[in-house]
Design a protein around this motif. Sequence first.
Motif, PDB file in Angstrom:
ATOM      1  N   LYS A 312       0.823  -1.219   0.000  1.00 47.43           N
ATOM      2  CA  LYS A 312       0.000   0.000   0.000  1.00 47.43           C
ATOM      3  C   LYS A 312       0.854   1.265   0.000  1.00 47.43           C
ATOM      4  CE  LYS A 312      -3.886   2.095   2.505  1.00 47.43           C
ATOM      5  NZ  LYS A 312      -4.732   2.233   1.334  1.00 47.43           N
ATOM      6  N   ASN A 313       0.356   2.301  -0.713  1.00 50.53           N
ATOM      7  CA  ASN A 313       0.959   3.634  -0.820  1.00 50.53           C
ATOM      8  C   ASN A 313       2.194   3.689  -1.712  1.00 50.53           C
ATOM      9  OD1 ASN A 313      -0.976   4.865   0.768  1.00 50.53           O
ATOM     10  ND2 ASN A 313       0.173   4.550   2.657  1.00 50.53           N
ATOM     11  N   ARG A 314       2.471   2.609  -2.427  1.00 49.40           N
ATOM     12  CA  ARG A 314       3.544   2.641  -3.424  1.00 49.40           C
ATOM     13  C   ARG A 314       2.901   2.623  -4.801  1.00 49.40           C
ATOM     14  NH1 ARG A 314       5.040   1.028   1.862  1.00 49.40           N
ATOM     15  NH2 ARG A 314       7.297   1.061   2.069  1.00 49.40           N
ATOM     16  N   THR A 315       2.948   3.743  -5.490  1.00 48.34           N
ATOM     17  CA  THR A 315       2.405   3.865  -6.844  1.00 48.34           C
ATOM     18  C   THR A 315       1.036   3.199  -6.940  1.00 48.34           C
ATOM     19  OG1 THR A 315       4.717   3.536  -7.505  1.00 48.34           O
ATOM     20  CG2 THR A 315       3.124   3.880  -9.258  1.00 48.34           C
ATOM     21  N   TYR A 331       4.653   7.286   0.294  1.00 44.43           N
ATOM     22  CA  TYR A 331       5.393   6.663   1.387  1.00 44.43           C
ATOM     23  C   TYR A 331       6.762   7.310   1.608  1.00 44.43           C
ATOM     24  CZ  TYR A 331       7.403   3.455   4.619  1.00 44.43           C
ATOM     25  OH  TYR A 331       7.996   2.942   5.739  1.00 44.43           O
ATOM     26  N   ASN A 332       7.459   7.636   0.537  1.00 43.25           N
ATOM     27  CA  ASN A 332       8.754   8.311   0.688  1.00 43.25           C
ATOM     28  C   ASN A 332       9.036   9.133  -0.561  1.00 43.25           C
ATOM     29  OD1 ASN A 332       9.632   6.495  -1.265  1.00 43.25           O
ATOM     30  ND2 ASN A 332      10.628   5.146   0.198  1.00 43.25           N
ATOM     31  N   ALA A 333      10.085   9.958  -0.473  1.00 35.56           N
ATOM     32  CA  ALA A 333      10.406  10.822  -1.617  1.00 35.56           C
ATOM     33  C   ALA A 333      11.820  11.350  -1.506  1.00 35.56           C
ATOM     34  CB  ALA A 333       9.419  11.994  -1.693  1.00 35.56           C
ATOM     35  N   ASN A 334      12.479  11.421  -2.647  1.00 34.39           N
ATOM     36  CA  ASN A 334      13.725  12.153  -2.806  1.00 34.39           C
ATOM     37  C   ASN A 334      13.689  12.728  -4.213  1.00 34.39           C
ATOM     38  OD1 ASN A 334      15.291  10.264  -4.718  1.00 34.39           O
ATOM     39  ND2 ASN A 334      14.783   8.871  -3.036  1.00 34.39           N
ATOM     40  N   PRO A 335      14.539  13.690  -4.559  1.00 39.36           N
ATOM     41  CA  PRO A 335      14.418  14.349  -5.861  1.00 39.36           C
ATOM     42  C   PRO A 335      14.424  13.402  -7.052  1.00 39.36           C
ATOM     43  CG  PRO A 335      15.833  15.639  -4.438  1.00 39.36           C
ATOM     44  CD  PRO A 335      15.538  14.363  -3.695  1.00 39.36           C
ATOM     45  N   THR A 336      15.335  12.435  -7.071  1.00 36.04           N
ATOM     46  CA  THR A 336      15.391  11.503  -8.202  1.00 36.04           C
ATOM     47  C   THR A 336      14.077  10.756  -8.351  1.00 36.04           C
ATOM     48  OG1 THR A 336      17.783  11.220  -7.958  1.00 36.04           O
ATOM     49  CG2 THR A 336      16.600   9.519  -9.167  1.00 36.04           C
ATOM     50  N   ASP A 360       7.050  18.055   1.170  1.00 39.59           N
ATOM     51  CA  ASP A 360       8.492  18.136   1.449  1.00 39.59           C
ATOM     52  C   ASP A 360       9.183  16.789   1.297  1.00 39.59           C
ATOM     53  OD1 ASP A 360       8.319  20.802   2.037  1.00 39.59           O
ATOM     54  OD2 ASP A 360       8.591  20.580   4.206  1.00 39.59           O
ATOM     55  N   MET A 361      10.405  16.844   0.770  1.00 36.06           N
ATOM     56  CA  MET A 361      11.314  15.701   0.761  1.00 36.06           C
ATOM     57  C   MET A 361      12.282  15.925   1.918  1.00 36.06           C
ATOM     58  SD  MET A 361      11.956  15.473  -3.372  1.00 36.06           S
ATOM     59  CE  MET A 361      12.279  17.241  -3.561  1.00 36.06           C
ATOM     60  N   LEU A 362      12.245  15.059   2.899  1.00 33.96           N
ATOM     61  CA  LEU A 362      12.956  15.297   4.148  1.00 33.96           C
ATOM     62  C   LEU A 362      14.379  14.750   4.132  1.00 33.96           C
ATOM     63  CD1 LEU A 362       9.995  14.440   6.557  1.00 33.96           C
ATOM     64  CD2 LEU A 362      10.631  16.665   5.623  1.00 33.96           C
ATOM     65  N   GLU A 363      15.204  15.251   5.073  1.00 23.38           N
ATOM     66  CA  GLU A 363      16.575  14.788   5.298  1.00 23.38           C
ATOM     67  C   GLU A 363      17.476  14.997   4.083  1.00 23.38           C
ATOM     68  OE1 GLU A 363      16.634  10.816   6.843  1.00 23.38           O
ATOM     69  OE2 GLU A 363      15.247  11.273   8.452  1.00 23.38           O
ATOM     70  N   LEU A 364      17.344  16.147   3.430  1.00 27.88           N
ATOM     71  CA  LEU A 364      18.206  16.452   2.279  1.00 27.88           C
ATOM     72  C   LEU A 364      19.380  17.350   2.640  1.00 27.88           C
ATOM     73  CD1 LEU A 364      15.645  16.926  -0.646  1.00 27.88           C
ATOM     74  CD2 LEU A 364      16.871  14.864   0.067  1.00 27.88           C
ATOM     75  N   GLY A 439       5.419  12.684  -1.686  1.00 26.96           N
ATOM     76  CA  GLY A 439       6.128  13.393  -0.632  1.00 26.96           C
ATOM     77  C   GLY A 439       6.672  12.396   0.367  1.00 26.96           C
ATOM     78  N   SER A 440       7.498  12.870   1.274  1.00 29.50           N
ATOM     79  CA  SER A 440       8.019  12.001   2.322  1.00 29.50           C
ATOM     80  C   SER A 440       6.897  11.563   3.254  1.00 29.50           C
ATOM     81  CB  SER A 440       9.106  12.720   3.123  1.00 29.50           C
ATOM     82  OG  SER A 440      10.297  12.840   2.366  1.00 29.50           O
ATOM     83  N   ASN A 441       7.057  10.391   3.824  1.00 28.44           N
ATOM     84  CA  ASN A 441       6.031   9.817   4.686  1.00 28.44           C
ATOM     85  C   ASN A 441       5.683  10.750   5.854  1.00 28.44           C
ATOM     86  OD1 ASN A 441       4.278   7.701   5.512  1.00 28.44           O
ATOM     87  ND2 ASN A 441       5.781   7.036   7.019  1.00 28.44           N
ATOM     88  N   GLY A 442       6.694  11.456   6.370  1.00 31.18           N
ATOM     89  CA  GLY A 442       6.482  12.346   7.499  1.00 31.18           C
ATOM     90  C   GLY A 442       5.563  13.517   7.210  1.00 31.18           C
ATOM     91  N   MET A 443       5.254  13.766   5.957  1.00 24.08           N
ATOM     92  CA  MET A 443       4.365  14.867   5.596  1.00 24.08           C
ATOM     93  C   MET A 443       2.889  14.485   5.694  1.00 24.08           C
ATOM     94  SD  MET A 443       6.460  17.203   5.226  1.00 24.08           S
ATOM     95  CE  MET A 443       5.319  18.472   4.720  1.00 24.08           C
TER      96      MET A 443
END
Length: 455
Positions: A312-315, A331-336, A360-364, A439-443
């Motif tokens: 769940k929550n993946r595409t 579930y998660n996110a980074n620029p790439t 937001d994409m966190l921890e960048l 977006g990142s899961n924390g959002m």
Amino acid sequence: MKLTFWEAAEAVKAENDWKQWADFELTGLEFDSRLITAGNLFVPLKGANDGHSFISSAIEKGAGAAFWSRVDDVPVELPFLKVSDTLKAMQDLAVYYLKKMTPTVIAVTGSNGKTTTKDMTEAVLSQQFKTYKTQGNYNNDIGLPYTILHMPDETEKLILEMGMDHAHEIDFLSTLAQPEVAAITMIGEAHIENLGSRAGIAQAKMEITAGLDKSGLLLIPAEEPLLLPLINGLPQTIKTFGWHDADCQAEIVTEQKEQSTFKIKGSDTLFTIPVPGKYNIGNALIAISIGQWFGLAEEKIQAGLANFKLTKNRTEWLKNQRSVEILSDVYNANPTAMNLVLDSFSQMATSGKRVAVLGDMLELGPDSAAMHASVSEHLNPKEIAEVLLYGTEMKALYNTLKKNYPENKVHYFTKEEKDSLIDTLQSILKAEDMVVLKGSNGMGLNEVVEQLMKS
């Protein structure tokens, strides 16, 4: 779980006189007292709450035994094994159990796509073998041994997802699990704040080789130059996957909203996966390569990929009562990863308009603003008509994007304005429109998805 109390005691080198209790079969293991069933071994972990405090609850639920590291409050109602560290004891027990049950271990890591690749690989290998995989995101120093100790008795192939946010974490997991096959899905920017650079991330992901069988297989993306110098001198078989000059090379046949079809170099077989996106085809190439390593016929690999179930929550494609199509990837996110999703979404056919909701994409780290702003290169008003940005870090993208988008087509919301984001999004979306959320899961964008589905 095929373990007895005495067997567990010997495996973890328990410090107390455990032979004062008669031996008996353990029925399983849990560190959450609420999940205990009759005969389970309770593992009280120390975190925000000390698990030892829940021993009464575990006993009420029917625990058969417990690990114990406190010097006081020793349980007198049930057998216990005295250890200095309950987490280490669970990890040691997992190592013992792997040696006892002897499944072949497949390890998967990467900045994005770990879970999807794990799901695809499980679907492929289960066509021929009794296969078990990491459930949900249990991919750290707690979740990985927990997964091992929950695999069914008959498991032949065990697929373990390995996550990290600091150096040396995957080294530990790989050494514990001793995989025969390891795969790195991609090198992105997730956790770059802790690892300094993409090169640092690449090195951390390569820790997956720490416990990798010297006669085993390592799979890496062909288009990732950061990994190439790190494989020199490795004794394992190394194979690449990707789009150019790869050992397992894909050619896309069709891309649709809910599935993708492709071929691989050297074969006329059509492979179909029930998810969109070039990046997901890349994940499928890993599953194909692993299936080939274990000798599966192409028809079985094809059947496994066609029917795999995505976590769940993946595409995930959804459709609400207003006939709005929703692509949830929250579930998660980074620029790439975000750029890959936006590129794919931009080309999907729709009779309505395309809308993007990006958190937001966190921890960048210190370059976070620049990395967020760079996403603008993958947002074109001719393809994605309206954009809603959410969170502190997305302000940088907002300031860049509003120069290229028509007035009032880019919206910005602080983290405290989630309700306003939902209201605005609801007012923008009409029947037959298509929206992507990333977006990142924390959002907490999953909450936005839930509200859309209630409309």
